[in-house]
Scaffold this motif. Sequence first.
Motif, PDB file in Angstrom:
ATOM      1  N   TYR A 223       1.018  -1.169   0.148  1.00 59.34           N
ATOM      2  CA  TYR A 223       0.162  -0.120  -0.041  1.00 59.34           C
ATOM      3  C   TYR A 223       0.899   1.265   0.029  1.00 59.34           C
ATOM      4  O   TYR A 223       0.682   2.121  -0.876  1.00 59.34           O
ATOM      5  N   LEU A 224       1.878   1.268   0.861  1.00 61.13           N
ATOM      6  CA  LEU A 224       2.726   2.504   0.981  1.00 61.13           C
ATOM      7  C   LEU A 224       3.557   2.617  -0.555  1.00 61.13           C
ATOM      8  O   LEU A 224       3.709   3.824  -0.754  1.00 61.13           O
ATOM      9  N   ARG A 225       3.966   1.613  -1.129  1.00 64.15           N
ATOM     10  CA  ARG A 225       4.602   1.702  -2.377  1.00 64.15           C
ATOM     11  C   ARG A 225       3.862   2.313  -3.440  1.00 64.15           C
ATOM     12  O   ARG A 225       4.006   3.188  -4.479  1.00 64.15           O
ATOM     13  N   TRP A 226       2.341   2.041  -3.547  1.00 62.04           N
ATOM     14  CA  TRP A 226       1.348   2.804  -4.260  1.00 62.04           C
ATOM     15  C   TRP A 226       1.312   4.070  -3.917  1.00 62.04           C
ATOM     16  O   TRP A 226       1.041   5.114  -4.781  1.00 62.04           O
ATOM     17  N   CYS A 227       1.122   4.305  -2.377  1.00 58.18           N
ATOM     18  CA  CYS A 227       0.707   5.676  -2.089  1.00 58.18           C
ATOM     19  C   CYS A 227       1.846   6.518  -2.605  1.00 58.18           C
ATOM     20  O   CYS A 227       2.009   7.775  -2.996  1.00 58.18           O
ATOM     21  N   ASN A 228       3.411   6.029  -2.475  1.00 55.58           N
ATOM     22  CA  ASN A 228       4.485   7.224  -2.967  1.00 55.58           C
ATOM     23  C   ASN A 228       4.510   7.420  -4.370  1.00 55.58           C
ATOM     24  O   ASN A 228       4.505   8.590  -4.626  1.00 55.58           O
ATOM     25  N   ALA A 229       4.061   6.337  -5.105  1.00 59.35           N
ATOM     26  CA  ALA A 229       3.900   6.510  -6.635  1.00 59.35           C
ATOM     27  C   ALA A 229       2.769   7.459  -6.877  1.00 59.35           C
ATOM     28  O   ALA A 229       2.843   8.415  -7.680  1.00 59.35           O
ATOM     29  N   TRP A 230       1.679   7.291  -6.146  1.00 59.58           N
ATOM     30  CA  TRP A 230       0.377   8.164  -6.645  1.00 59.58           C
ATOM     31  C   TRP A 230       0.652   9.508  -6.004  1.00 59.58           C
ATOM     32  O   TRP A 230       0.398  10.516  -6.852  1.00 59.58           O
ATOM     33  N   LEU A 231       1.095   9.846  -4.928  1.00 60.70           N
ATOM     34  CA  LEU A 231       1.301  11.294  -4.321  1.00 60.70           C
ATOM     35  C   LEU A 231       2.272  12.028  -5.221  1.00 60.70           C
ATOM     36  O   LEU A 231       2.507  13.002  -5.504  1.00 60.70           O
ATOM     37  N   SER A 232       3.516  11.229  -5.625  1.00 63.96           N
ATOM     38  CA  SER A 232       4.726  11.641  -6.564  1.00 63.96           C
ATOM     39  C   SER A 232       4.108  12.223  -7.929  1.00 63.96           C
ATOM     40  O   SER A 232       4.369  13.202  -8.404  1.00 63.96           O
ATOM     41  N   GLU A 233       3.357  11.265  -8.567  1.00 68.26           N
ATOM     42  CA  GLU A 233       2.643  11.398  -9.669  1.00 68.26           C
ATOM     43  C   GLU A 233       1.633  12.847  -9.536  1.00 68.26           C
ATOM     44  O   GLU A 233       1.604  13.666 -10.566  1.00 68.26           O
ATOM     45  N   LEU A 234       0.882  13.053  -8.533  1.00 72.24           N
ATOM     46  CA  LEU A 234      -0.026  14.093  -8.231  1.00 72.24           C
ATOM     47  C   LEU A 234       0.970  15.203  -8.222  1.00 72.24           C
ATOM     48  O   LEU A 234       0.654  16.334  -9.032  1.00 72.24           O
ATOM     49  N   ARG A 235       2.129  15.249  -7.527  1.00 70.68           N
ATOM     50  CA  ARG A 235       2.851  16.546  -7.334  1.00 70.68           C
ATOM     51  C   ARG A 235       3.533  16.878  -8.760  1.00 70.68           C
ATOM     52  O   ARG A 235       3.619  18.071  -9.390  1.00 70.68           O
ATOM     53  N   ALA A 236       3.878  15.835  -9.549  1.00 66.01           N
ATOM     54  CA  ALA A 236       4.540  15.952 -10.916  1.00 66.01           C
ATOM     55  C   ALA A 236       3.529  16.443 -12.055  1.00 66.01           C
ATOM     56  O   ALA A 236       3.939  17.637 -12.480  1.00 66.01           O
ATOM     57  N   ALA A 237       2.441  16.034 -11.784  1.00 66.79           N
ATOM     58  CA  ALA A 237       1.521  16.361 -12.873  1.00 66.79           C
ATOM     59  C   ALA A 237       0.882  17.907 -12.393  1.00 66.79           C
ATOM     60  O   ALA A 237       0.745  18.669 -13.561  1.00 66.79           O
ATOM     61  N   ASN A 238       0.784  18.332 -11.181  1.00 68.45           N
ATOM     62  CA  ASN A 238       0.521  19.574 -11.087  1.00 68.45           C
ATOM     63  C   ASN A 238       1.518  20.610 -11.100  1.00 68.45           C
ATOM     64  O   ASN A 238       1.038  21.862 -11.515  1.00 68.45           O
ATOM     65  N   ALA A 239       2.793  20.217 -11.159  1.00 71.56           N
ATOM     66  CA  ALA A 239       4.048  21.101 -11.528  1.00 71.56           C
ATOM     67  C   ALA A 239       3.873  21.149 -13.119  1.00 71.56           C
ATOM     68  O   ALA A 239       4.280  22.376 -13.683  1.00 71.56           O
ATOM     69  N   GLN A 240       3.267  20.432 -13.897  1.00 75.46           N
ATOM     70  CA  GLN A 240       3.069  20.588 -15.359  1.00 75.46           C
ATOM     71  C   GLN A 240       1.570  21.416 -15.384  1.00 75.46           C
ATOM     72  O   GLN A 240       1.757  22.425 -16.401  1.00 75.46           O
ATOM     73  N   TYR A 241       0.616  21.247 -14.791  1.00 73.44           N
ATOM     74  CA  TYR A 241      -0.581  22.002 -15.093  1.00 73.44           C
ATOM     75  C   TYR A 241      -0.922  23.078 -14.341  1.00 73.44           C
ATOM     76  O   TYR A 241      -1.922  23.940 -14.606  1.00 73.44           O
ATOM     77  N   ARG A 242      -0.371  23.251 -13.136  1.00 73.39           N
ATOM     78  CA  ARG A 242      -0.518  24.127 -12.147  1.00 73.39           C
ATOM     79  C   ARG A 242      -2.157  24.399 -11.812  1.00 73.39           C
ATOM     80  O   ARG A 242      -2.290  25.539 -11.839  1.00 73.39           O
TER      81      ARG A 242
END
Length: 350
Positions: free
Chosen positions: A265-284
């Motif tokens: 669960y924690l590995r999924w959580c890490n990947a999910w939260l990191s993806e959210l942060r990276a995507a928001n850096a692009q779309y703001r």
Amino acid sequence: MTVLIAAFQAGRYIDEAIESVLAQTFHDFELLIIDDASTDDTSNRVCAHTGDPRVCAITHIRNIGRAASRNHGIDLARGEYIAFLDADDRCESSRLEQQLAYLDSHPEITGVGSWMALIDEQGNRLDDQIYSLPLEPDHVACRMLFECSLAQPAMMVRRYALSSYRYDTDIALAEDYELWARMITTCRFANLAEPLTCYRRHAEQVSVNQLHAQQHVDFDIYGRQLARLGITYDQQDLIRHECVFKRYGRKPVLEHTGAPLDIHYLRWCNAWLSELRAANAQYRIYPEPALSDMLVSCWIFACRKAARNSGWLRVAAEFMRSELRSAIVPFMKRHMKTRLRVRGGLARPD
């Protein structure tokens, strides 16, 4: 200013709602009431108040639903601001005055809500229970990712902003959440830390008798926000998304996902939260650093809970590998600074 009440089968409570508006300390408003083809005595009760020139009553000949009724009211509103109230709730007497003063002094803010006091069917306060919400606009925006951070019956919004947006009439439940989550892409909202609206708990309300259906709509709104960030997902991702952001512990996670809150669960959580942060850096879409602070806070909580099932060593290794690590130290500094300011009486927490 326009106060808008969309009513349906509200005869039991609407007198109290109307009277709370007419008793406001700010007097220069129109009270626009849309009766959506009620079959009880709602229309008669509304008409009893039309002796006050500020009251304008509109009755639909057929029921069109809550979202469409509010859209109709927005089209008819003449005020520069629109304050919403549900037909089974009531306002505190200074509500309009306080929210108007806030918007007049904060021209960059599109709309302002407030905390709400909870009342029972008879209108009695429920042991000083307060429905609190985040205050600052950045926190209001980020919380939309997993819950509605604005209370519909407590909102006052600039009318010009609503000319570009409408409630989605294809959504029968949580249409307010969907609207605010869509509007935060171009608008800023805040909440006042005072219960200016009283929210009534009763057996007939949607949030009580259609709870399961409303959860499905919430998932749809999560998905719409994720799609705006370019993130692909499945139903299990949405379930875990809610678990992570609402900080469910080990037992609730197991109940909701069917799997333990462990290293997987924690590995999924890490990947999910990191993806959210990276995507928001692009779309703001969501403001920084508020978003990163929220993600890091959820990540730390998940790590603490996973350690019980998978051990601290494995969790620590996953923690150190996380792409969120660059945001952890800034988050801790801001967190400690806020705590010190609150302790010193210079600020209050959200």
